[in-house]
Motif scaffolding. Structure first.
Motif, PDB file in Angstrom:
ATOM      1  N   SER A 104      13.501 -99.128  61.120  1.00 41.32           N
ATOM      2  CA  SER A 104      14.914 -98.755  61.013  1.00 41.32           C
ATOM      3  C   SER A 104      15.678 -99.616  62.005  1.00 41.32           C
ATOM      4  CB  SER A 104      15.116 -97.271  61.302  1.00 41.32           C
ATOM      5  OG  SER A 104      14.565 -96.935  62.576  1.00 41.32           O
ATOM      6  N   ASP A 105      16.919 -99.944  61.683  1.00 42.99           N
ATOM      7  CA  ASP A 105      17.673-100.960  62.414  1.00 42.99           C
ATOM      8  C   ASP A 105      19.125-100.476  62.493  1.00 42.99           C
ATOM      9  OD1 ASP A 105      18.498-103.412  63.457  1.00 42.99           O
ATOM     10  OD2 ASP A 105      18.164-104.547  61.610  1.00 42.99           O
ATOM     11  N   SER A 106      19.674-100.426  63.708  1.00 41.79           N
ATOM     12  CA  SER A 106      21.037 -99.908  63.858  1.00 41.79           C
ATOM     13  C   SER A 106      21.707-100.553  65.063  1.00 41.79           C
ATOM     14  CB  SER A 106      20.992 -98.383  64.041  1.00 41.79           C
ATOM     15  OG  SER A 106      22.293 -97.829  64.029  1.00 41.79           O
ATOM     16  N   ALA A 107      23.017-100.642  65.016  1.00 42.64           N
ATOM     17  CA  ALA A 107      23.761-101.229  66.137  1.00 42.64           C
ATOM     18  C   ALA A 107      25.120-100.557  66.282  1.00 42.64           C
ATOM     19  CB  ALA A 107      23.950-102.734  65.927  1.00 42.64           C
ATOM     20  N   VAL A 108      25.610-100.551  67.521  1.00 49.42           N
ATOM     21  CA  VAL A 108      26.959-100.057  67.813  1.00 49.42           C
ATOM     22  C   VAL A 108      27.595-100.979  68.843  1.00 49.42           C
ATOM     23  CG1 VAL A 108      26.482 -97.598  67.413  1.00 49.42           C
ATOM     24  CG2 VAL A 108      26.170 -98.566  69.692  1.00 49.42           C
ATOM     25  N   THR A 109      28.922-100.940  68.889  1.00 54.91           N
ATOM     26  CA  THR A 109      29.640-101.576  69.988  1.00 54.91           C
ATOM     27  C   THR A 109      30.348-100.472  70.758  1.00 54.91           C
ATOM     28  OG1 THR A 109      29.918-103.623  68.765  1.00 54.91           O
ATOM     29  CG2 THR A 109      31.440-103.253  70.588  1.00 54.91           C
ATOM     30  N   GLY A 167      23.493-109.027  56.779  1.00 54.32           N
ATOM     31  CA  GLY A 167      22.601-107.878  56.711  1.00 54.32           C
ATOM     32  C   GLY A 167      21.407-108.214  55.821  1.00 54.32           C
ATOM     33  N   HIS A 168      20.554-107.199  55.576  1.00 51.95           N
ATOM     34  CA  HIS A 168      19.259-107.513  54.966  1.00 51.95           C
ATOM     35  C   HIS A 168      18.599-106.261  54.407  1.00 51.95           C
ATOM     36  CE1 HIS A 168      17.654-105.848  58.770  1.00 51.95           C
ATOM     37  NE2 HIS A 168      18.715-106.435  59.306  1.00 51.95           N
ATOM     38  N   GLY A 169      17.648-106.486  53.512  1.00 52.87           N
ATOM     39  CA  GLY A 169      16.762-105.407  53.116  1.00 52.87           C
ATOM     40  C   GLY A 169      15.899-105.032  54.307  1.00 52.87           C
ATOM     41  N   VAL A 170      15.427-103.776  54.319  1.00 50.14           N
ATOM     42  CA  VAL A 170      14.586-103.336  55.436  1.00 50.14           C
ATOM     43  C   VAL A 170      13.528-102.376  54.893  1.00 50.14           C
ATOM     44  CG1 VAL A 170      16.324-101.591  56.068  1.00 50.14           C
ATOM     45  CG2 VAL A 170      14.622-102.282  57.753  1.00 50.14           C
ATOM     46  N   GLY A 171      12.352-102.397  55.505  1.00 54.77           N
ATOM     47  CA  GLY A 171      11.244-101.554  55.027  1.00 54.77           C
ATOM     48  C   GLY A 171      10.059-101.741  55.938  1.00 54.77           C
ATOM     49  N   ARG A 172       8.965-102.248  55.393  1.00 59.74           N
ATOM     50  CA  ARG A 172       7.804-102.542  56.240  1.00 59.74           C
ATOM     51  C   ARG A 172       8.111-103.694  57.192  1.00 59.74           C
ATOM     52  NH1 ARG A 172       3.209-100.199  55.902  1.00 59.74           N
ATOM     53  NH2 ARG A 172       2.803 -98.737  54.219  1.00 59.74           N
ATOM     54  N   GLU A 173       8.997-104.580  56.754  1.00 58.24           N
ATOM     55  CA  GLU A 173       9.469-105.665  57.609  1.00 58.24           C
ATOM     56  C   GLU A 173      10.917-105.391  57.996  1.00 58.24           C
ATOM     57  OE1 GLU A 173       7.442-108.080  58.557  1.00 58.24           O
ATOM     58  OE2 GLU A 173       5.833-107.390  57.222  1.00 58.24           O
ATOM     59  N   MET A 174      11.324-105.910  59.188  1.00 56.04           N
ATOM     60  CA  MET A 174      12.722-105.734  59.581  1.00 56.04           C
ATOM     61  C   MET A 174      13.649-106.510  58.645  1.00 56.04           C
ATOM     62  SD  MET A 174      14.623-105.949  63.227  1.00 56.04           S
ATOM     63  CE  MET A 174      13.894-107.459  63.824  1.00 56.04           C
ATOM     64  N   HIS A 175      13.237-107.714  58.286  1.00 57.56           N
ATOM     65  CA  HIS A 175      14.089-108.537  57.425  1.00 57.56           C
ATOM     66  C   HIS A 175      13.401-108.773  56.083  1.00 57.56           C
ATOM     67  CE1 HIS A 175      15.816-109.831  61.477  1.00 57.56           C
ATOM     68  NE2 HIS A 175      16.758-109.151  60.860  1.00 57.56           N
ATOM     69  N   GLU A 176      13.874-108.051  55.082  1.00 58.14           N
ATOM     70  CA  GLU A 176      13.350-108.203  53.726  1.00 58.14           C
ATOM     71  C   GLU A 176      14.476-108.696  52.823  1.00 58.14           C
ATOM     72  OE1 GLU A 176      11.707-104.432  52.444  1.00 58.14           O
ATOM     73  OE2 GLU A 176      10.027-104.543  53.863  1.00 58.14           O
ATOM     74  N   GLU A 177      14.117-109.091  51.612  1.00 54.31           N
ATOM     75  CA  GLU A 177      15.122-109.401  50.599  1.00 54.31           C
ATOM     76  C   GLU A 177      15.818-108.095  50.220  1.00 54.31           C
ATOM     77  OE1 GLU A 177      15.930-112.442  49.231  1.00 54.31           O
ATOM     78  OE2 GLU A 177      14.655-113.237  50.824  1.00 54.31           O
ATOM     79  N   PRO A 178      17.072-108.104  49.801  1.00 59.59           N
ATOM     80  CA  PRO A 178      17.948-109.274  49.707  1.00 59.59           C
ATOM     81  C   PRO A 178      18.745-109.488  50.990  1.00 59.59           C
ATOM     82  CG  PRO A 178      19.061-107.358  48.817  1.00 59.59           C
ATOM     83  CD  PRO A 178      17.727-106.881  49.325  1.00 59.59           C
ATOM     84  N   GLN A 179      19.363-110.647  51.134  1.00 62.47           N
ATOM     85  CA  GLN A 179      20.362-110.845  52.170  1.00 62.47           C
ATOM     86  C   GLN A 179      21.625-110.078  51.769  1.00 62.47           C
ATOM     87  OE1 GLN A 179      21.044-114.948  53.190  1.00 62.47           O
ATOM     88  NE2 GLN A 179      19.052-115.086  54.195  1.00 62.47           N
ATOM     89  N   VAL A 180      22.322-109.528  52.775  1.00 62.05           N
ATOM     90  CA  VAL A 180      23.527-108.726  52.515  1.00 62.05           C
ATOM     91  C   VAL A 180      24.707-109.321  53.291  1.00 62.05           C
ATOM     92  CG1 VAL A 180      24.513-106.410  52.521  1.00 62.05           C
ATOM     93  CG2 VAL A 180      22.031-106.683  52.310  1.00 62.05           C
ATOM     94  N   PRO A 181      25.398-110.295  52.703  1.00 62.94           N
ATOM     95  CA  PRO A 181      26.544-110.904  53.405  1.00 62.94           C
ATOM     96  C   PRO A 181      27.676-109.895  53.601  1.00 62.94           C
ATOM     97  CG  PRO A 181      25.895-112.212  51.477  1.00 62.94           C
ATOM     98  CD  PRO A 181      25.186-110.890  51.385  1.00 62.94           C
TER      99      PRO A 181
END
Ligand code: MG
Ligand code: MG
Length: 267
Positions: A104-109, A167-181
């Motif tokens: 899981s991947d999350s960010a805040v400012t 942005g990106h797909g996420v699952g077993r890997e942090m960066h999976e397909e597809p790219q999310v512009p």
């Protein structure tokens, strides 16, 4: 190849997201002038491990931190260390957890102490850009609808949308397909289907959207030195609509539910 997740996998990812959101909430509460980004990083690693997770970022392509800590004109990928937070800094914290093999991947400012009205405006707009992108994650919509919603929200208010990172797909890997512009046209790209899990992460600037990478090989900064902000969630597309797997609290849920994409003019 885009891997759709089963309901069981999404449930594991929700538990991973729970660790990420809990630890991130703790970091947000702890932020104050005088502490170092390394202090926050140590808190993050301990927090994730105490809850049974593994910090995804640590060791990722040689990255040394469990969080990315990016201040002011730093957009993303700042390396935590001895830098001291100062009153008025705009701090972006990005964090990832691996739990039972799922990321899981999350960010805040967040504001360090008291920030300028302009910085607060950038922070608010970036958070709403994320909500606009999430609201577009309905099954039957297209990938381009997400970027179009983010871009419209930012640019209609005079802010820039970083193009070089997505942005990106996420699952077993942090960066999976597809790219999310965070930019694009409605109705383009793959159709969004239940089981698709994406990390949506608008990076919004006060000025130009152009960025550079510092000599450390990681830190991305705005080319014009103006402020940037970054918000990110891991979200599953379900038959009932988008489900935020890294949601922090009820206040944030209320914020998400208050967002009405229909109020936004189409570009
Ligand atoms: Mg992230
Ligand atoms: Mg991400």
């Amino acid at each position: 190849m885009v891997a759709l997740k089963s309901a069981r996998e999404i449930e594991v990812m929700r538990r991973s997201g729970k660790i990420t959101s809990k630890v991130l909430t703790g970091l947000m509460r702890a932020v104050r002038p005088g502490m170092t980004t390394g202090d926050l990083d140590a808190m993050a690693e301990k927090g994730i491990r105490d809850l049974g997770g593994v910090p995804t970022f640590k060791g990722y392509h040689g990255f040394t931190g469990s969080i990315c800590a990016s201040i002011d004109d730093e957009v993303v990928h700042g390396i935590p260390g001895s830098r001291r937070l100062r009153d008025g800094d705009l701090l972006s914290i990005d964090i990832g957890t691996t739990f039972e093999g799922y990321v899981s991947d999350s960010a805040v400012t967040v504001a360090v102490g008291t920030i300028s009205a302009e910085a607060q405006r950038l922070l608010d707009v970036t958070q709403q850009c994320l909500m606009a992108g999430i609201a577009a994650m309905q099954p039957g919509n297209h990938l381009g609808d997400i970027g179009a919603a983010v871009q419209a929200y930012a640019e209609q208010r005079g802010f820039g949308v970083v193009r070089d990172l997505v942005g990106h797909g996420v699952g077993r890997e942090m960066h999976e397909e597809p790219q999310v512009p965070n930019f694009g046209s409605t109705g383009t790209g793959m159709e969004l289907r239940a089981g698709l899990v994406l990390a949506v992460e608008p990076m919004i600037t006060q000025g130009s959207h152009k960025v550079n990478i510092l000599k450390d090989g990681w830190t991305v900064v705005t080319a014009d030195g103006k402020l940037a902000a970054h918000f990110e969630h891991t979200i599953a597309v379900t038959d009932a609509g988008p489900k935020i797997l890294t949601l922090r609290d009820f206040a944030e849920l209320a914020e998400a539910e208050r967002y009405r994409p229909a109020e936004e003019a189409r570009v």
